[in-house]
Design a protein around this motif. Structure first.
Motif, PDB file in Angstrom:
ATOM      1  N   GLN A   1      -5.461   7.060  -4.392  1.00 57.65           N
ATOM      2  CA  GLN A   1      -6.579   6.405  -3.707  1.00 57.65           C
ATOM      3  C   GLN A   1      -7.148   5.269  -4.555  1.00 57.65           C
ATOM      4  O   GLN A   1      -7.459   4.191  -4.032  1.00 57.65           O
ATOM      5  CB  GLN A   1      -7.686   7.424  -3.379  1.00 57.65           C
TER       6      GLN A   1
ATOM      7  N   SER B   1      -6.432  -3.936  -3.323  1.00 55.65           N
ATOM      8  CA  SER B   1      -7.162  -4.843  -2.435  1.00 55.65           C
ATOM      9  C   SER B   1      -7.740  -6.038  -3.195  1.00 55.65           C
ATOM     10  O   SER B   1      -8.085  -7.038  -2.584  1.00 55.65           O
ATOM     11  CB  SER B   1      -8.268  -4.092  -1.695  1.00 55.65           C
TER      12      SER B   1
ATOM     13  N   ALA C   1      -4.688   2.347  -4.467  1.00 57.23           N
ATOM     14  CA  ALA C   1      -4.776   1.624  -3.186  1.00 57.23           C
ATOM     15  C   ALA C   1      -5.998   0.724  -3.150  1.00 57.23           C
ATOM     16  O   ALA C   1      -5.924  -0.422  -2.687  1.00 57.23           O
ATOM     17  CB  ALA C   1      -4.790   2.623  -2.026  1.00 57.23           C
ATOM     18  N   GLU C   2      -7.115   1.194  -3.688  1.00 58.79           N
ATOM     19  CA  GLU C   2      -8.343   0.387  -3.716  1.00 58.79           C
ATOM     20  C   GLU C   2      -8.158  -0.809  -4.649  1.00 58.79           C
ATOM     21  O   GLU C   2      -8.556  -1.926  -4.328  1.00 58.79           O
ATOM     22  CB  GLU C   2      -9.529   1.260  -4.144  1.00 58.79           C
TER      23      GLU C   2
ATOM     24  N   ALA D   1       1.412   2.983  -3.434  1.00 57.64           N
ATOM     25  CA  ALA D   1       0.283   3.497  -4.227  1.00 57.64           C
ATOM     26  C   ALA D   1       0.574   4.847  -4.873  1.00 57.64           C
ATOM     27  O   ALA D   1       0.274   5.061  -6.055  1.00 57.64           O
ATOM     28  CB  ALA D   1      -0.984   3.574  -3.377  1.00 57.64           C
TER      29      ALA D   1
ATOM     30  N   LYS E   1       0.834  -1.219   0.000  1.00 59.16           N
ATOM     31  CA  LYS E   1       0.000   0.000   0.000  1.00 59.16           C
ATOM     32  C   LYS E   1       0.862   1.261   0.000  1.00 59.16           C
ATOM     33  O   LYS E   1       0.473   2.277  -0.557  1.00 59.16           O
ATOM     34  CB  LYS E   1      -0.940   0.016   1.214  1.00 59.16           C
ATOM     35  N   ASP E   2       2.040   1.170   0.586  1.00 56.02           N
ATOM     36  CA  ASP E   2       2.942   2.326   0.607  1.00 56.02           C
ATOM     37  C   ASP E   2       3.424   2.721  -0.791  1.00 56.02           C
ATOM     38  O   ASP E   2       3.932   3.820  -0.989  1.00 56.02           O
ATOM     39  CB  ASP E   2       4.163   2.034   1.481  1.00 56.02           C
TER      40      ASP E   2
END
Length: 152
Positions: free
Chosen positions: A46, A53, A49-50, A12, A9-10
């Motif tokens: 954002q 997942s 990052a989504e 992104a 995530k870092d």
């Protein structure tokens, strides 16, 4: 030295930067400013990052900097981008090898990708076959597929 690793995530923000820069500098040769602007909205930090997942995301790293990315979502290759100044150096191929290895280990027999016009030749050199051209509004993509040989 360039390394390929799973993204976190870092990463992104750095992935977003690579994707947006590549869209503006490389893909703009094949797509209108309207299409590029619409695509840029899909690749904010954002949004990246989504996406992470639900995708297996890889990054190419050089001198502690993200210079490329590629992802796998089920049997579909997604978001393959290499920073323009690092293109044509084998980085995209290395990212695709990581994606394909991940697909093989998941038991997948083939992969598909909705390629940009810009990247169609790249995927062809990797063994992907064009199935059909698709339009999303005024954005043309090429649906491509590759059968994966299982390695022992």
């Amino acid at each position: 030295m360039i390394t390929i690793r799973l993204a976190t995530k870092d990463d992104a923000t750095a992935i977003s930067s690579v994707v947006c820069n590549t869209l503006r500098r490389s893909n703009a040769q094949d797509y209108s400013e309207t299409v590029i602007d619409r695509l840029l909205n899909n690749f904010t930090p954002q949004c990246i990052a989504e996406m992470m997942s639900r995708r297996t995301v890889f990054v190419a790293i050089s001198n502690d900097e993200v210079i490329g990315t590629a992802a796998l979502e089920q049997s579909t290759v997604k978001t393959v981008f290499v920073a323009p100044e690092h293109q044509r150096k084998g980085i995209g191929s290395r990212l695709m090898k990581a994606v394909e290895a991940s697909a093989r280990s998941a038991g997948l027999g083939s992969l598909t990708i909705a390629s940009s016009l810009t990247a169609e030749r790249f995927y062809t050199t990797l063994g992907y076959k064009s199935l059909k051209h698709k339009f999303f509004g005024n954005e043309e993509t090429v649906l491509m597929e590759r059968r994966l040989a299982h390695q022992d």
